[in-house]
Design a protein around this motif. Structure first.
Motif, PDB file in Angstrom:
ATOM      1  N   ARG A  55       0.727  -1.145   0.068  1.00  0.00           N
ATOM      2  CA  ARG A  55      -0.035   0.075   0.075  1.00  0.00           C
ATOM      3  C   ARG A  55       0.834   1.231  -0.038  1.00  0.00           C
ATOM      4  O   ARG A  55       0.369   2.402  -0.407  1.00  0.00           O
ATOM      5  N   SER A  56       2.230   1.246   0.559  1.00  0.00           N
ATOM      6  CA  SER A  56       2.942   2.316   0.692  1.00  0.00           C
ATOM      7  C   SER A  56       3.624   2.658  -0.957  1.00  0.00           C
ATOM      8  O   SER A  56       4.186   3.541  -1.248  1.00  0.00           O
ATOM      9  N   HIS A  57       3.460   1.629  -1.974  1.00  0.00           N
ATOM     10  CA  HIS A  57       4.242   1.681  -3.082  1.00  0.00           C
ATOM     11  C   HIS A  57       3.276   1.977  -4.368  1.00  0.00           C
ATOM     12  O   HIS A  57       3.671   2.565  -5.294  1.00  0.00           O
ATOM     13  N   PHE A  58       2.041   1.661  -4.081  1.00  0.00           N
ATOM     14  CA  PHE A  58       0.907   1.959  -5.135  1.00  0.00           C
ATOM     15  C   PHE A  58      -0.208   2.643  -4.788  1.00  0.00           C
ATOM     16  O   PHE A  58      -0.425   2.673  -3.627  1.00  0.00           O
ATOM     17  N   GLY A  59      -1.056   3.136  -5.811  1.00  0.00           N
ATOM     18  CA  GLY A  59      -2.173   3.831  -5.480  1.00  0.00           C
ATOM     19  C   GLY A  59      -3.289   2.816  -5.366  1.00  0.00           C
ATOM     20  O   GLY A  59      -2.983   1.589  -5.492  1.00  0.00           O
ATOM     21  N   LEU A  60      -4.446   3.269  -4.837  1.00  0.00           N
ATOM     22  CA  LEU A  60      -5.625   2.344  -4.446  1.00  0.00           C
ATOM     23  C   LEU A  60      -6.057   1.519  -5.563  1.00  0.00           C
ATOM     24  O   LEU A  60      -6.208   0.368  -5.491  1.00  0.00           O
ATOM     25  N   GLU A  61      -6.154   2.137  -6.935  1.00  0.00           N
ATOM     26  CA  GLU A  61      -6.696   1.350  -7.884  1.00  0.00           C
ATOM     27  C   GLU A  61      -5.729   0.046  -8.225  1.00  0.00           C
ATOM     28  O   GLU A  61      -6.236  -0.859  -8.440  1.00  0.00           O
ATOM     29  N   THR A  62      -4.456   0.772  -8.338  1.00  0.00           N
ATOM     30  CA  THR A  62      -3.331  -0.444  -8.811  1.00  0.00           C
ATOM     31  C   THR A  62      -3.655  -1.262  -7.963  1.00  0.00           C
ATOM     32  O   THR A  62      -3.248  -2.698  -8.108  1.00  0.00           O
ATOM     33  N   LEU A  63      -3.464  -1.103  -6.376  1.00  0.00           N
ATOM     34  CA  LEU A  63      -3.273  -1.915  -5.647  1.00  0.00           C
ATOM     35  C   LEU A  63      -4.442  -2.914  -5.200  1.00  0.00           C
ATOM     36  O   LEU A  63      -4.224  -4.054  -5.049  1.00  0.00           O
ATOM     37  N   SER A  64      -5.618  -2.447  -5.738  1.00  0.00           N
ATOM     38  CA  SER A  64      -6.605  -3.309  -5.875  1.00  0.00           C
ATOM     39  C   SER A  64      -6.751  -4.529  -6.799  1.00  0.00           C
ATOM     40  O   SER A  64      -7.071  -5.537  -6.675  1.00  0.00           O
ATOM     41  N   TRP A  65      -6.236  -3.933  -7.982  1.00  0.00           N
ATOM     42  CA  TRP A  65      -6.079  -5.124  -8.999  1.00  0.00           C
ATOM     43  C   TRP A  65      -4.904  -6.000  -8.699  1.00  0.00           C
ATOM     44  O   TRP A  65      -5.059  -7.208  -9.008  1.00  0.00           O
ATOM     45  N   MET A  66      -3.981  -5.529  -7.843  1.00  0.00           N
ATOM     46  CA  MET A  66      -2.815  -6.344  -7.625  1.00  0.00           C
ATOM     47  C   MET A  66      -3.437  -7.463  -6.532  1.00  0.00           C
ATOM     48  O   MET A  66      -3.088  -8.338  -6.591  1.00  0.00           O
ATOM     49  N   CYS A  67      -4.169  -7.120  -5.756  1.00  0.00           N
ATOM     50  CA  CYS A  67      -4.839  -7.805  -4.719  1.00  0.00           C
ATOM     51  C   CYS A  67      -5.715  -8.939  -5.431  1.00  0.00           C
ATOM     52  O   CYS A  67      -5.823 -10.140  -5.049  1.00  0.00           O
ATOM     53  N   ILE A  68      -6.461  -8.733  -6.395  1.00  0.00           N
ATOM     54  CA  ILE A  68      -7.312  -9.579  -7.150  1.00  0.00           C
ATOM     55  C   ILE A  68      -6.301 -10.568  -7.845  1.00  0.00           C
ATOM     56  O   ILE A  68      -6.611 -11.658  -7.878  1.00  0.00           O
ATOM     57  N   LEU A  69      -5.410 -10.209  -8.538  1.00  0.00           N
ATOM     58  CA  LEU A  69      -4.781 -11.050  -9.388  1.00  0.00           C
ATOM     59  C   LEU A  69      -3.876 -11.893  -8.267  1.00  0.00           C
ATOM     60  O   LEU A  69      -3.406 -12.905  -8.750  1.00  0.00           O
ATOM     61  N   GLY A  70      -3.462 -11.454  -7.261  1.00  0.00           N
ATOM     62  CA  GLY A  70      -2.717 -12.006  -6.197  1.00  0.00           C
ATOM     63  C   GLY A  70      -3.480 -13.341  -5.745  1.00  0.00           C
ATOM     64  O   GLY A  70      -3.166 -14.408  -5.305  1.00  0.00           O
ATOM     65  N   ALA A  71      -4.821 -12.806  -5.194  1.00  0.00           N
ATOM     66  CA  ALA A  71      -5.514 -13.977  -4.748  1.00  0.00           C
ATOM     67  C   ALA A  71      -6.277 -14.864  -5.587  1.00  0.00           C
ATOM     68  O   ALA A  71      -6.650 -16.123  -5.112  1.00  0.00           O
ATOM     69  N   ALA A  72      -6.480 -14.757  -6.887  1.00  0.00           N
ATOM     70  CA  ALA A  72      -7.390 -15.341  -7.669  1.00  0.00           C
ATOM     71  C   ALA A  72      -6.578 -16.857  -7.897  1.00  0.00           C
ATOM     72  O   ALA A  72      -7.498 -17.769  -7.950  1.00  0.00           O
ATOM     73  N   PRO A  73      -5.323 -17.005  -8.200  1.00  0.00           N
ATOM     74  CA  PRO A  73      -4.846 -18.464  -8.158  1.00  0.00           C
ATOM     75  C   PRO A  73      -4.928 -19.228  -6.835  1.00  0.00           C
ATOM     76  O   PRO A  73      -5.289 -20.428  -7.030  1.00  0.00           O
ATOM     77  N   CYS A  74      -5.034 -18.586  -5.901  1.00  0.00           N
ATOM     78  CA  CYS A  74      -5.238 -19.244  -4.518  1.00  0.00           C
ATOM     79  C   CYS A  74      -6.657 -19.693  -4.537  1.00  0.00           C
ATOM     80  O   CYS A  74      -6.999 -20.896  -3.889  1.00  0.00           O
TER      81      CYS A  74
END
Length: 121
Positions: A43-62
């Motif tokens: 969260r300290s490195h990216f904006g909220l929109e980019t971070l939300s997409w990263m969370c979705i892409l990180g959680a999808a395989p699991c």
């Protein structure tokens, strides 16, 4: 009152939490944990929109690991079958056609050829 019965008995899964099987529930919790970890870690490195997409892409395989079934195999069984077939026991499959009719009559044909050769000499 309606009771749902699967056509194939092997397809039966017992619902434990929120209508999910234990396996699906475990991987769903793992996906939520991965999304939370990614959120607080990045969260300290990216904006909220980019971070939300990263969370979705990180959680999808699991999350997908809990729900994927291919030819009746779970994701782990599919991964193990792939590793076994490609790396542990790789084989080159070669097609060799066989003429069963020729194989059955080979002795007789050979005998017939020898007789013809004797006649021509």
């Amino acid at each position: 009152m309606e009771v749902k019965i699967n056509r194939e008995i092997r397809d039966y899964t017992e619902s434990l939490f929120f209508g999910l099987s234990l396996r699906q529930f475990f991987f769903s919790v793992l996906a939520v944990a991965a999304a939370i970890g990614l959120y607080f870690g990045l969260r300290s490195h990216f904006g909220l929109e980019t971070l939300s997409w990263m969370c979705i892409l990180g959680a999808a395989p699991c999350a997908a690991l809990g729900f994927i079934r291919y030819h009746g195999m779970t994701a782990e069984q599919l991964l193990w079958a792939y590793v076994k077939s490609e790396f542990l026991m790789p084989r080159r499959l070669v097609f060799r056609s066989t003429n069963m009719y020729y194989e059955a009559l080979k002795g007789r044909l050979h005998k017939h050829e020898q007789e013809r050769m004797k006649r021509n000499d």
